[in-house]
Design an enzyme around this catalytic site. Structure first.
Site, short mmCIF file in Angstrom:
data_model
loop_
_atom_site.label_atom_id
_atom_site.label_comp_id
_atom_site.label_asym_id
_atom_site.label_seq_id
_atom_site.Cartn_x
_atom_site.Cartn_y
_atom_site.Cartn_z
N SER A 70 0.86 -1.19 0.00
CA SER A 70 0.00 0.00 0.00
C SER A 70 0.90 1.24 0.00
CB SER A 70 -0.86 0.01 1.27
OG SER A 70 -1.53 1.25 1.41
N TYR A 99 -2.16 -1.09 10.27
CA TYR A 99 -2.13 -1.34 8.82
C TYR A 99 -0.79 -0.88 8.24
CZ TYR A 99 -3.86 -1.10 3.94
OH TYR A 99 -4.05 -1.26 2.59
N1 LIG Z 1 -8.64 -0.74 -2.37
C1 LIG Z 1 -7.68 0.14 -2.18
O1 LIG Z 1 -7.83 1.34 -2.44
C2 LIG Z 1 -6.34 -0.30 -1.63
C3 LIG Z 1 -5.36 0.66 -1.37
C4 LIG Z 1 -4.11 0.25 -0.91
C5 LIG Z 1 -3.87 -1.10 -0.68
N2 LIG Z 1 -4.86 -2.02 -0.91
C6 LIG Z 1 -4.58 -3.42 -0.65
O2 LIG Z 1 -4.98 -4.19 -1.76
C7 LIG Z 1 -5.46 -5.47 -1.33
C8 LIG Z 1 -6.85 -5.73 -1.89
O3 LIG Z 1 -7.70 -4.69 -1.49
P1 LIG Z 1 -9.25 -4.66 -1.92
O4 LIG Z 1 -9.77 -3.31 -1.52
O5 LIG Z 1 -9.41 -5.13 -3.31
O6 LIG Z 1 -9.84 -5.75 -0.90
P2 LIG Z 1 -11.34 -6.22 -0.69
O7 LIG Z 1 -12.26 -5.58 -1.67
O8 LIG Z 1 -11.60 -6.02 0.75
O9 LIG Z 1 -11.22 -7.77 -1.07
C9 LIG Z 1 -10.75 -8.63 -0.16
C10 LIG Z 1 -10.69 -10.03 -0.78
O10 LIG Z 1 -9.94 -10.82 0.11
C11 LIG Z 1 -10.72 -11.94 0.51
N3 LIG Z 1 -10.31 -12.23 1.88
C12 LIG Z 1 -10.41 -11.42 2.97
N4 LIG Z 1 -9.89 -12.03 4.05
C13 LIG Z 1 -9.45 -13.24 3.63
C14 LIG Z 1 -8.82 -14.33 4.26
N5 LIG Z 1 -8.54 -14.29 5.58
N6 LIG Z 1 -8.49 -15.41 3.53
C15 LIG Z 1 -8.77 -15.46 2.21
N7 LIG Z 1 -9.37 -14.47 1.55
C16 LIG Z 1 -9.72 -13.37 2.26
C17 LIG Z 1 -12.17 -11.50 0.32
O11 LIG Z 1 -13.06 -12.59 0.12
P3 LIG Z 1 -13.80 -13.31 1.37
O12 LIG Z 1 -14.32 -12.22 2.25
O13 LIG Z 1 -14.86 -14.17 0.77
O14 LIG Z 1 -12.75 -14.11 2.05
C18 LIG Z 1 -12.02 -10.69 -0.97
O15 LIG Z 1 -11.94 -11.55 -2.08
C19 LIG Z 1 -5.37 -5.44 0.20
O16 LIG Z 1 -4.17 -6.02 0.62
C20 LIG Z 1 -5.37 -3.97 0.53
O17 LIG Z 1 -4.72 -3.69 1.76
C21 LIG Z 1 -6.08 -1.65 -1.38
#
Ligand SMILES: NC(=O)c1ccc[n+]([C@@H]2O[C@H](COP(=O)([O-])OP(=O)(O)OC[C@H]3O[C@@H](n4cnc5c(N)ncnc54)[C@H](OP(=O)(O)O)[C@@H]3O)[C@@H](O)[C@H]2O)c1
Length: 272
Positions: free
Chosen positions: A163, A176
């Protein structure tokens, strides 16, 4: 600002050998929605056999179908691999199943990440441990499991999703930030440790993306106005805009890139 600013997708064209992932087998954790799903779809569209991970089997199945459809143009395919990344025994068993079915593992994307916004001295110790288990230790364990077949193949690509809250910080988000900073450091450490085995280890550091997790903030005009001023491109990232970085780092185009953190953030880190 429109979070989903207008853009056009060119018609499918033949994939350059530099970016082709044909014959590659990939695992993307947290791939049932958001950035993980976008990356899984792009890997499949470039020819990879992609195993999608998540905990909820129904959501995961829908994501597998979408990814399989995306793979049709480039020869890729999609499979479900449901497990909780924080459960080491389940993760090891899932990896063994993947290797048994596909015979190899070329690309691992550690994408699961939790967030817990709280002042550092108000966060219960157990909550911190759980967050570190999800964001850091699970990736460490999967890297260890994946490195075994990758070493034997003499080829591997590990991509950790960190991130912008790795190199920079804001108040009230210490857990985080600590986890993502440590994942960045792990990326460099493993690049050094595994480079001699043909395994490249890199990270993608996303900025502000309009994923489901951020839906509340995306709808808040004040947050979008702030982002417009704070970043060079002045808008939210579309989830599919993470995909090019993943394909690049997984492909032969990045054969001499390792230990690198690639920010995909609309210029957030560069801008001030
Ligand atoms: N979105 C942003 O703007 C942003 C910015 C900076 C960094 N990031 C990073 O990018 C990554 C993805 O972010 P996102 O926003 O796309 O996430 P998200 O929409 O919250 O998606 C999370 C995914 O992870 C799965 N998941 C959650 N906990 C899990 C576990 N314990 N075991 C297996 N699967 C699990 C969820 O499915 P289930 O709930 O069915 O398990 C879902 O498929 C993260 O590491 C986040 O910190 C995102």
């Amino acid at each position: 600002m429109n979070p989903a600013a207008a853009h056009t997708t060119p018609a499918a064209a033949p994939i350059s050998p530099l970016f082709s992932l044909q014959g590659r087998v990939a695992l993307v954790t947290g791939a049932s929605r958001g950035l993980g799903l976008s990356m899984a779809q792009a890997l499949a569209a470039h020819g990879a056999t992609v195993w999608l991970n998540g905990r909820d089997a129904d959501t995961l199945q829908a994501a597998v179908q979408q990814t399989g459809a995306a793979g049709q143009t480039g020869g890729g395919s999609a499979h479900a691999l449901p497990f909780d990344v924080a459960d080491e025994a389940a993760a090891s068993a899932a990896l063994a199943h993947l290797i048994g079915e596909s015979g190899r593992l070329d690309i691992l994307i550690n994408n699961v990440g939790q967030r817990r916004r709280q002042p550092f001295d108000a966060l219960p110790a157990q909550a911190l441990r759980e967050l570190l288990e999800h964001n850091l230790l699970s990736a460490w364990h999967l890297c260890r499991e994946a490195a075994r077949p990758m070493r034997a193949q003499g080829f591997g690509r590990i991509i950790n999703v960190t991130s912008i809250a790795g190199p920079i910080a804001r108040a009230g988000d210490a857990a985080y930030t600590t986890s993502k900073g440590a994942l960045e450091a792990l990326t460099r450490a493993l690049a050094a440790e595994l480079g001699g085995h043909g395994i490249n280890v890199n990270a993608i550091a996303p900025g502000y993306f309009a994923t489901d997790t951020n839906a509340g903030m995306v709808q808040d005009p004040a947050t979008s106005a702030w982002l417009q001023q704070r970043s060079s491109l002045g808008r939210w990232g579309r989830p599919e805009e993470i995909a090019g970085a993943a394909v690049f780092l997984a492909s032969d185009a990045a054969s001499y890139v390792t230990g690198h953190v690639l920010a995909v953030d609309g210029g957030y880190l560069a801008h001030f």
